[in-house]
Write a protein that holds these residues in place. Sequence first.
Motif, short mmCIF file in Angstrom:
data_model
loop_
_atom_site.label_atom_id
_atom_site.label_comp_id
_atom_site.label_asym_id
_atom_site.label_seq_id
_atom_site.Cartn_x
_atom_site.Cartn_y
_atom_site.Cartn_z
N LEU A 138 0.64 -1.18 -0.02
CA LEU A 138 -0.07 0.03 0.08
C LEU A 138 0.75 1.18 -0.03
CD1 LEU A 138 -2.75 -0.85 2.44
CD2 LEU A 138 -3.12 -0.63 0.05
N GLY A 139 2.15 1.23 0.65
CA GLY A 139 2.79 2.23 0.71
C GLY A 139 3.60 2.60 -0.68
N VAL A 140 3.93 1.49 -1.19
CA VAL A 140 4.43 1.81 -2.77
C VAL A 140 3.35 2.23 -3.57
CG1 VAL A 140 5.44 0.46 -4.68
CG2 VAL A 140 6.28 0.19 -2.48
N LEU A 141 2.24 1.81 -3.39
CA LEU A 141 1.05 2.08 -4.26
C LEU A 141 0.65 3.58 -4.24
CD1 LEU A 141 -1.20 1.49 -6.48
CD2 LEU A 141 -2.53 0.68 -4.46
N ALA A 142 0.72 4.08 -2.79
CA ALA A 142 0.66 5.40 -2.50
C ALA A 142 1.72 6.27 -2.99
CB ALA A 142 0.43 5.57 -1.10
N LEU A 143 2.89 5.68 -3.13
CA LEU A 143 3.93 6.75 -3.57
C LEU A 143 3.93 6.75 -5.25
CD1 LEU A 143 7.08 5.53 -1.54
CD2 LEU A 143 6.18 7.68 -1.59
N ALA A 144 3.38 5.58 -5.66
CA ALA A 144 3.31 5.68 -7.29
C ALA A 144 2.04 6.76 -7.61
CB ALA A 144 3.20 4.49 -7.70
N VAL A 145 1.03 6.48 -6.82
CA VAL A 145 -0.27 7.25 -7.33
C VAL A 145 0.26 8.93 -6.96
CG1 VAL A 145 -2.54 7.99 -6.74
CG2 VAL A 145 -1.78 5.57 -7.04
N GLY A 146 0.72 9.15 -5.91
CA GLY A 146 1.30 10.68 -5.58
C GLY A 146 2.14 11.10 -6.72
N GLY A 147 3.05 10.14 -7.12
CA GLY A 147 3.98 10.85 -7.92
C GLY A 147 3.26 11.07 -9.42
N CYS A 148 2.35 10.36 -9.90
CA CYS A 148 1.73 10.48 -11.09
C CYS A 148 0.97 11.73 -10.79
CB CYS A 148 0.71 9.36 -11.42
SG CYS A 148 1.64 7.60 -11.81
N VAL A 149 0.30 12.00 -9.57
CA VAL A 149 -0.56 13.17 -9.51
C VAL A 149 0.44 14.49 -9.76
CG1 VAL A 149 -1.78 14.31 -7.66
CG2 VAL A 149 -2.34 12.30 -8.19
N CYS A 150 1.56 14.36 -9.08
CA CYS A 150 2.51 15.30 -9.23
C CYS A 150 2.90 15.49 -10.65
CB CYS A 150 3.91 15.10 -8.31
SG CYS A 150 3.37 15.28 -6.68
N VAL A 151 3.03 14.52 -11.50
CA VAL A 151 3.69 14.74 -12.83
C VAL A 151 2.60 15.60 -13.57
CG1 VAL A 151 3.69 13.47 -15.31
CG2 VAL A 151 5.05 12.79 -12.98
N VAL A 152 1.20 15.27 -13.15
CA VAL A 152 0.07 16.06 -14.18
C VAL A 152 -0.05 17.36 -13.59
CG1 VAL A 152 -2.61 16.11 -14.30
CG2 VAL A 152 -1.17 14.00 -14.57
N TRP A 153 0.07 17.77 -12.07
CA TRP A 153 0.03 18.92 -11.73
C TRP A 153 1.25 19.73 -12.03
CZ3 TRP A 153 0.27 19.81 -5.68
CH2 TRP A 153 -0.12 21.25 -5.13
N ALA A 154 2.38 19.17 -12.21
CA ALA A 154 3.72 19.85 -12.71
C ALA A 154 3.51 20.32 -14.20
CB ALA A 154 5.07 19.01 -12.61
#
Length: 63
Positions: free
Chosen positions: A6-22
């Motif tokens: 779950l931690g790895v999944l959360a990091l991956a989803v958070g990273g994807c959100v940051c890519v879109v936001w950036a």
Amino acid sequence: MTVLVLGVLALAVGGCVCVVWAERGGPRWVCAVADVTLAAGELLRVVRRSRRRSLKRSDSGQD
């Protein structure tokens, strides 16, 4: 083990959100997280390619 996944999944989803936001002009820290996420993805692609090549070499050497 579940917590780790779950931690790895959360990091991956958070990273994807940051890519879109950036892409839409987010703050500096979002751009930094997006850069790290994209670099990690590229690193995984390179590792996967090298593993495939080494597997193909070992398979062809046994004939």
